[in-house]
Design an enzyme around this catalytic site. Structure first.
Site, PDB file in Angstrom:
ATOM      1  N   CYS A 115      94.096  22.746 -35.716  1.00 48.39           N
ATOM      2  CA  CYS A 115      94.580  21.901 -36.826  1.00 48.39           C
ATOM      3  C   CYS A 115      93.467  20.914 -37.141  1.00 48.39           C
ATOM      4  O   CYS A 115      93.507  19.770 -36.689  1.00 48.39           O
ATOM      5  CB  CYS A 115      95.860  21.174 -36.432  1.00 48.39           C
ATOM      6  SG  CYS A 115      97.099  22.211 -35.618  1.00 48.39           S
ATOM      7  N   ALA A 117      91.545  19.619 -40.081  1.00 40.49           N
ATOM      8  CA  ALA A 117      91.204  18.635 -41.116  1.00 40.49           C
ATOM      9  C   ALA A 117      91.685  17.237 -40.709  1.00 40.49           C
ATOM     10  O   ALA A 117      92.681  17.113 -39.999  1.00 40.49           O
ATOM     11  CB  ALA A 117      91.824  19.045 -42.446  1.00 40.49           C
ATOM     12  N   PRO A 118      90.977  16.206 -41.135  1.00 43.18           N
ATOM     13  CA  PRO A 118      89.824  16.205 -42.048  1.00 43.18           C
ATOM     14  C   PRO A 118      88.477  16.524 -41.398  1.00 43.18           C
ATOM     15  O   PRO A 118      87.467  16.571 -42.086  1.00 43.18           O
ATOM     16  CB  PRO A 118      89.826  14.776 -42.595  1.00 43.18           C
ATOM     17  CG  PRO A 118      90.373  13.962 -41.461  1.00 43.18           C
ATOM     18  CD  PRO A 118      91.417  14.821 -40.813  1.00 43.18           C
ATOM     19  N   GLY A 119      88.444  16.718 -40.087  1.00 44.31           N
ATOM     20  CA  GLY A 119      87.205  17.151 -39.456  1.00 44.31           C
ATOM     21  C   GLY A 119      86.592  16.205 -38.451  1.00 44.31           C
ATOM     22  O   GLY A 119      85.511  16.482 -37.931  1.00 44.31           O
ATOM     23  N   LYS A 121      87.490  15.497 -35.347  1.00 43.06           N
ATOM     24  CA  LYS A 121      87.377  16.130 -34.030  1.00 43.06           C
ATOM     25  C   LYS A 121      86.576  17.426 -34.102  1.00 43.06           C
ATOM     26  O   LYS A 121      85.840  17.763 -33.165  1.00 43.06           O
ATOM     27  CB  LYS A 121      88.773  16.359 -33.449  1.00 43.06           C
ATOM     28  CG  LYS A 121      89.522  15.042 -33.220  1.00 43.06           C
ATOM     29  CD  LYS A 121      90.941  15.280 -32.764  1.00 43.06           C
ATOM     30  CE  LYS A 121      91.710  13.966 -32.693  1.00 43.06           C
ATOM     31  NZ  LYS A 121      91.945  13.374 -34.035  1.00 43.06           N
ATOM     32  N   GLU A 139      92.582  25.260 -40.861  1.00 42.17           N
ATOM     33  CA  GLU A 139      93.391  24.272 -41.571  1.00 42.17           C
ATOM     34  C   GLU A 139      94.261  24.986 -42.592  1.00 42.17           C
ATOM     35  O   GLU A 139      93.785  25.873 -43.309  1.00 42.17           O
ATOM     36  CB  GLU A 139      92.500  23.244 -42.264  1.00 42.17           C
ATOM     37  CG  GLU A 139      93.231  22.224 -43.115  1.00 42.17           C
ATOM     38  CD  GLU A 139      94.302  21.450 -42.349  1.00 42.17           C
ATOM     39  OE1 GLU A 139      95.396  21.250 -42.918  1.00 42.17           O
ATOM     40  OE2 GLU A 139      94.054  21.065 -41.191  1.00 42.17           O
ATOM     41  N   ARG A 144      93.325  19.350 -47.741  1.00 41.88           N
ATOM     42  CA  ARG A 144      92.678  18.896 -46.516  1.00 41.88           C
ATOM     43  C   ARG A 144      91.535  19.841 -46.121  1.00 41.88           C
ATOM     44  O   ARG A 144      90.573  19.425 -45.477  1.00 41.88           O
ATOM     45  CB  ARG A 144      93.704  18.786 -45.387  1.00 41.88           C
ATOM     46  CG  ARG A 144      94.642  17.605 -45.561  1.00 41.88           C
ATOM     47  CD  ARG A 144      95.808  17.646 -44.599  1.00 41.88           C
ATOM     48  NE  ARG A 144      95.379  17.623 -43.204  1.00 41.88           N
ATOM     49  CZ  ARG A 144      95.064  16.529 -42.535  1.00 41.88           C
ATOM     50  NH1 ARG A 144      95.106  15.343 -43.131  1.00 41.88           N
ATOM     51  NH2 ARG A 144      94.719  16.592 -41.259  1.00 41.88           N
ATOM     52  N   ASP A 184      95.261  19.495 -31.932  1.00 46.40           N
ATOM     53  CA  ASP A 184      95.528  18.116 -32.326  1.00 46.40           C
ATOM     54  C   ASP A 184      96.624  18.193 -33.375  1.00 46.40           C
ATOM     55  O   ASP A 184      96.354  18.294 -34.567  1.00 46.40           O
ATOM     56  CB  ASP A 184      94.258  17.459 -32.867  1.00 46.40           C
ATOM     57  CG  ASP A 184      94.463  15.987 -33.175  1.00 46.40           C
ATOM     58  OD1 ASP A 184      94.879  15.247 -32.267  1.00 46.40           O
ATOM     59  OD2 ASP A 184      94.215  15.582 -34.321  1.00 46.40           O
ATOM     60  N   CYS A 237      98.735  11.608 -32.181  1.00 48.56           N
ATOM     61  CA  CYS A 237      98.555  10.165 -32.365  1.00 48.56           C
ATOM     62  C   CYS A 237      99.908   9.502 -32.534  1.00 48.56           C
ATOM     63  O   CYS A 237     100.096   8.633 -33.376  1.00 48.56           O
ATOM     64  CB  CYS A 237      97.629   9.865 -33.551  1.00 48.56           C
ATOM     65  SG  CYS A 237      98.178  10.537 -35.125  1.00 48.56           S
TER      66      CYS A 237
END
Length: 475
Positions: A115, A117-119, A121, A139, A144, A184, A237
């Site tokens: 997963c 985007a946005p990039g 990681k 993605e 995104r 993520d 998060c």
């Protein structure tokens, strides 16, 4: 901003009221700003000094990180500096930098960011792999996906292929294929209220439970794509148990994985092993929670799995898309199309031989030579842009390639003379100089900005249009 009563009561119930009050106080303060230094392009100390001397931006090093700086003062325009535009650093929360470090990929691994985007990681993983090996970034959301491509380009990655697919079904294409995977997962964002205050308005446990169901599907897909003996890092998060511990607990009951101990470069606490009277798998204590005010960053949850046995494969699917061939530099078609590049820019053949090349129409892309994915149909793109060739098989060099190969370029370089010329180039204009016609590269300070064509009126910028719209500050 104060916590909504729903969130305040929830946090009080799983922690205590003191925790909820501390979080409420934390999100009411100004968010600390961090940047991740792209060590492929510069060093931490070089960037630190440059920001201070050129822009009066004060930064300090962050204990536990070799590539992170905290912005102390003067950072109002830090997202608009030239060094940011050309990928010397990435603006990123400190906690967000942790999952790739825990994944610990290297250039021999085949790695998936499920997963991506946005990039933030994805690009961190690519840098940890030293811009080599095989990194697959997936993605689903189209808008995104565009951000992901932009950031992969900005950070000059040539070890990354991009896929546009639902993460839940990607295991139908890749069965027990990857050495390391990052999931993520999409989450309710309960750890980033200081950045996304809209979460405060809609968050509730029902939404958290729904997102937990999606996270389980993504984790199952990731586990099926992981080789036995491979490692998977799961991160969110959010602070809710429904999206973290309960998700992990269900996975441990049904799939051949075990949790492993992890050490984080930031302060963290153990995950819960009991919730609402339910005893969870004791090994969940190995998962880590990052508390926002303790890290001076976002709240995060991180778990690391080891796959211990094979999983049952899903029915594979075949994509009705063309396969693009990966060519070695020694191939006659590639040598013909790139024959003008060594002569124009002084790049040795040995350097160009470090990459594989892909032809799509008149466009040439390139990816590092130890890329291991032979099937290209699943990918929207592999590597980054090298150039475009004309009917005479003459290749016009692309800015992406110029930035990637800048250490090896020795000829046809024009150095920006002042801020006016810099502004002209970055806005796609013509720098009025009387030079022989042809191609050239444009340099500013100690780095290559990009390519240009010398025309009758001067040096015509070929700085990519997508990068001209970012709003650049000139000092």
């Amino acid at each position: 901003m104060n916590l909504s009563s729903t969130i305040y009561n929830y946090l009080s119930s799983i922690y205590d009221e003191n925790f909820a009050q501390k979080y409420s106080d934390f999100i009411d303060k100004e968010t600390s700003q961090y940047i991740r230094v792209n060590l492929l392009k510069t060093s931490l100390l070089q960037l630190k000094e440059k920001l201070k001397n050129d822009y009066n931006v004060e930064t300090e090093e962050v204990p536990g990180f070799n590539n992170a700086l905290k912005v102390v003062s003067g950072g109002k325009e830090i997202g608009k500096l030239v060094e940011h535009i050309i990928g010397e650093y990435y603006m990123q929360g400190l906690s967000s930098m942790v999952p790739p470090v825990v994944l610990a990929p290297n250039e021999d691994d085949i790695v998936l960011d499920l997963c991506s985007a946005p990039g933030s990681k994805t690009t961190s993983i690519g840098e940890l792999m030293n811009n080599k090996g095989t990194l697959v970034a997936n993605e689903i959301a189209l808008d995104r996906l565009k951000m992901l491509v932009a950031n992969v380009e900005r950070m000059n990655l040539v070890n990354t292929g991009i896929i546009h697919s639902k993460g839940e079904i990607l295991s139908k294409l890749f069965n027990e294929h990857f050495d390391k995977i990052l999931v993520d997962a999409p989450c309710s964002g309960l750890g980033i209220l200081q950045k996304k205050d809209e979460v405060n308005n809609w968050w509730n446990t029902d939404k958290a439970v729904g997102l937990g169901e999606l996270q389980i599907k993504l984790l199952i897909s990731g586990i099926k794509m992981l080789k036995p003996g491979g490692e998977l890092v799961y991160s969110t998060c959010t602070l809710s148990v429904e999206e973290n511990e309960l998700v992990i607990n269900k996975i441990l009951k049904k799939y051949p994985v075990e949790l492993v101990d992890v050490e984080l470069p930031v302060k963290s606490t153990n995950a819960f092993t009991e919730y609402k009277g339910e005893k969870l798998n004791e090994s969940i204590s190995k998962c880590r929670r990052i508390i926002p005010w303790e890290a001076d960053s976002d709240g995060f949850f991180i778990a690391k799995f080891l796959k211990t046995d094979n999983t049952e494969p899903l029915e594979p699917i075949t994509l009705q898309r063309p396969e693009y061939r990966l060519y070695h530099y020694s191939h006659k078609d590639i040598r013909l199309k790139l024959k003008n590049i060594p002569t124009l820019f002084g790049i040795d053949d040995e350097i160009l031989d470090n990459y594989l090349y892909i032809l799509k129409g008149n466009d040439i892309f390139f990816v590092n030579k130890n890329w291991q994915e032979e099937k290209t149909a699943p990918f929207e793109r592999i590597g980054t842009k090298f150039g475009i060739y004309d009917k005479n098989s003459e290749t016009t060099f692309h800015t992406q390639a110029a930035q990637v190969l800048q250490k090896y370029i020795t000829k046809n370089i024009y150095e920006i003379q002042d801020q006016a010329e810099l502004k002209t180039y970055l806005e796609g204009g013509i720098i009025k100089k009387d030079l022989p016609t042809g191609q050239c590269l444009v340099k500013y300070k100690d780095f290559i900005l990009g390519t240009a064509i010398i025309v009758k009126g001067g040096i015509k910028s070929r700085f990519p249009r997508a990068k001209r719209t970012q709003g650049i500050s000139y000092y």
